[in-house]
Design a protein around this motif. Structure first.
Motif, PDB file in Angstrom:
ATOM      1  N   UNK A   1       0.905  -1.338   0.149  1.00  0.00           N
ATOM      2  CA  UNK A   1      -0.273  -0.421  -0.208  1.00  0.00           C
ATOM      3  C   UNK A   1       1.168   1.116  -0.195  1.00  0.00           C
ATOM      4  N   UNK A   2       1.769   1.250   0.857  1.00  0.00           N
ATOM      5  CA  UNK A   2       2.657   2.521   1.129  1.00  0.00           C
ATOM      6  C   UNK A   2       3.846   2.686  -0.502  1.00  0.00           C
ATOM      7  N   UNK A   3       3.969   2.111  -1.276  1.00  0.00           N
ATOM      8  CA  UNK A   3       4.644   2.665  -2.631  1.00  0.00           C
ATOM      9  C   UNK A   3       3.566   3.074  -3.456  1.00  0.00           C
ATOM     10  N   UNK A   4       1.942   3.220  -2.841  1.00  0.00           N
ATOM     11  CA  UNK A   4       1.283   4.466  -3.992  1.00  0.00           C
ATOM     12  C   UNK A   4       0.895   3.534  -5.025  1.00  0.00           C
ATOM     13  N   UNK A   5       1.402   2.340  -5.543  1.00  0.00           N
ATOM     14  CA  UNK A   5       0.593   1.291  -6.660  1.00  0.00           C
ATOM     15  C   UNK A   5      -0.786   0.331  -6.282  1.00  0.00           C
ATOM     16  N   UNK A   6      -1.474   0.627  -7.064  1.00  0.00           N
ATOM     17  CA  UNK A   6      -2.847  -0.336  -7.283  1.00  0.00           C
ATOM     18  C   UNK A   6      -1.805  -1.616  -7.143  1.00  0.00           C
ATOM     19  N   UNK A   7      -2.515  -2.331  -5.640  1.00  0.00           N
ATOM     20  CA  UNK A   7      -2.519  -3.386  -4.910  1.00  0.00           C
ATOM     21  C   UNK A   7      -3.553  -4.334  -5.415  1.00  0.00           C
ATOM     22  N   UNK A   8      -2.920  -5.463  -6.053  1.00  0.00           N
ATOM     23  CA  UNK A   8      -4.180  -6.756  -6.144  1.00  0.00           C
ATOM     24  C   UNK A   8      -4.164  -7.726  -5.567  1.00  0.00           C
ATOM     25  N   UNK A   9      -5.109  -7.872  -5.123  1.00  0.00           N
ATOM     26  CA  UNK A   9      -5.255  -8.590  -3.483  1.00  0.00           C
ATOM     27  C   UNK A   9      -5.873 -10.191  -4.141  1.00  0.00           C
ATOM     28  N   UNK A  10      -5.021 -11.388  -4.191  1.00  0.00           N
ATOM     29  CA  UNK A  10      -5.616 -13.126  -4.597  1.00  0.00           C
ATOM     30  C   UNK A  10      -6.436 -13.427  -3.118  1.00  0.00           C
ATOM     31  N   UNK A  11      -7.701 -13.724  -3.095  1.00  0.00           N
ATOM     32  CA  UNK A  11      -8.391 -14.311  -1.910  1.00  0.00           C
ATOM     33  C   UNK A  11      -7.819 -15.571  -1.821  1.00  0.00           C
ATOM     34  N   UNK A  12      -7.513 -16.281  -0.437  1.00  0.00           N
ATOM     35  CA  UNK A  12      -7.120 -17.456  -0.035  1.00  0.00           C
ATOM     36  C   UNK A  12      -8.028 -18.347  -0.269  1.00  0.00           C
ATOM     37  N   UNK A  13      -7.078 -19.058  -1.079  1.00  0.00           N
ATOM     38  CA  UNK A  13      -8.229 -20.146  -1.075  1.00  0.00           C
ATOM     39  C   UNK A  13      -9.364 -21.128   0.130  1.00  0.00           C
ATOM     40  N   UNK A  14      -8.637 -20.491   0.842  1.00  0.00           N
ATOM     41  CA  UNK A  14      -9.176 -20.996   2.414  1.00  0.00           C
ATOM     42  C   UNK A  14      -9.388 -19.833   3.362  1.00  0.00           C
ATOM     43  N   UNK A  15     -10.553 -19.077   2.582  1.00  0.00           N
ATOM     44  CA  UNK A  15     -11.109 -17.584   3.137  1.00  0.00           C
ATOM     45  C   UNK A  15     -12.239 -17.341   2.600  1.00  0.00           C
ATOM     46  N   UNK A  16     -13.225 -17.357   3.017  1.00  0.00           N
ATOM     47  CA  UNK A  16     -14.779 -16.673   2.613  1.00  0.00           C
ATOM     48  C   UNK A  16     -14.301 -15.330   1.871  1.00  0.00           C
TER      49      UNK A  16
END
Length: 270
Positions: free
Chosen positions: A126-141
């Motif tokens: 986040x602190x780089x200022x770049x867009x952050x693409x977060x992959x959803x964990x296979x173990x999470x809802x």
């Protein structure tokens, strides 16, 4: 929706956007060849593109699996793709110290699914200022990903994308719950369907991940019908010889006809 990412074209398009490229950066020639073809297709179809490639594969089943050609060398290839073809790029980071380094070369930092709860990693990205693409964990809802979004936004960066890549279904298979797409969109961020990794068959006895690439079209069609903002597709001209994830990559030759079908579905549902 993606106006904040440098190099994005067709921001007024009603199309979904595409994150596509090879699994790993294998070498300059092959990556530029893949990028040239994907850009040609997406320009023709007016699909916003973010070119993807992992500069290093940190999560491998076996110690002798391919991990990369060298961090800086691979990142420079991604930067060359951006310069030569005028498109933004995305790559994974695995540790907090990698965020600033990768941000010097790419436009989007991707958080791997297994690491989506790593607070320090999310904050560093986040602190780089770049867009952050977060992959959803296979173990999470899907609902649980709201906390990952909050970590990035609370660190001063509102440019977040969430990507679904299926849910663990037993030891060696994944299943996609398409209810997760609108649920994650409720967090006010674009949601992407990873059509290749959601078809992985992990933890094979050989130590080489399997997959079901014949179902990529099925997953992609369903995601667009449900209203996904974007698709994530790994593609290669010779998946059988790819150095990483060849078992679930889309053959580059079939990318264009698939996207043409998906555009028609998109037009029908918007």
């Amino acid at each position: 929706m993606l106006d904040h990412i440098p190099g994005i074209k067709y921001t007024n398009s009603s199309n979904f956007f595409l994150m596509a490229g090879p699994c790993a950066i294998e070498g300059e020639d092959i990556v530029l060849r893949i990028a040239e073809r994907i850009v040609e297709i997406t320009d023709k179809l007016q699909i916003p593109l973010i070119f993807k490639g992992s500069y290093r594969k940190a999560n491998r089943s076996r110690i002798d699996s391919f991990t990369g050609i060298g961090d800086e060398k691979a990142l420079k290839i991604l930067a060359k793709v951006s310069r030569e073809f005028g498109v933004p790029t995305v790559t994974d980071i695995h540790e907090s110290v990698e965020a600033a380094m990768a941000a010097c070369y790419v436009d989007v930092l991707q958080i791997p699914a297994f690491l989506c709860r790593q607070t320090d990693l999310l904050i560093a990205a986040a602190k780089t200022g770049k867009t952050v693409n977060i992959k959803k964990g296979q173990f999470l809802s899907a609902a649980s990903m709201g906390f990952a979004v909050d970590k990035v936004k609370d660190s001063g960066n509102s440019n977040v994308i969430l990507t679904d890549r299926g849910n663990t279904f037993g030891y060696q298979d994944l299943i996609v719950d398409f209810r997760g797409i609108p649920e994650m969109q409720s967090f006010g961020v674009p949601v992407v369907m990873d059509c290749t990794h959601s078809l992985q068959q992990p933890n094979q006895v050989t130590g080489v991940t399997g997959g079901k690439p014949a179902l990529i079209e099925t997953i992609a069609k369903a995601a667009i019908a449900v209203g996904a903002d974007g698709l994530f597709i790994e593609t290669h001209p010779e998946p059988e010889y790819a150095k990483s994830d060849g078992a679930n990559m889309l053959h580059l030759n079939v990318l264009e006809p698939l996207l043409e079908k998906l555009i028609r579905i998109r037009q029908a549902v918007i």
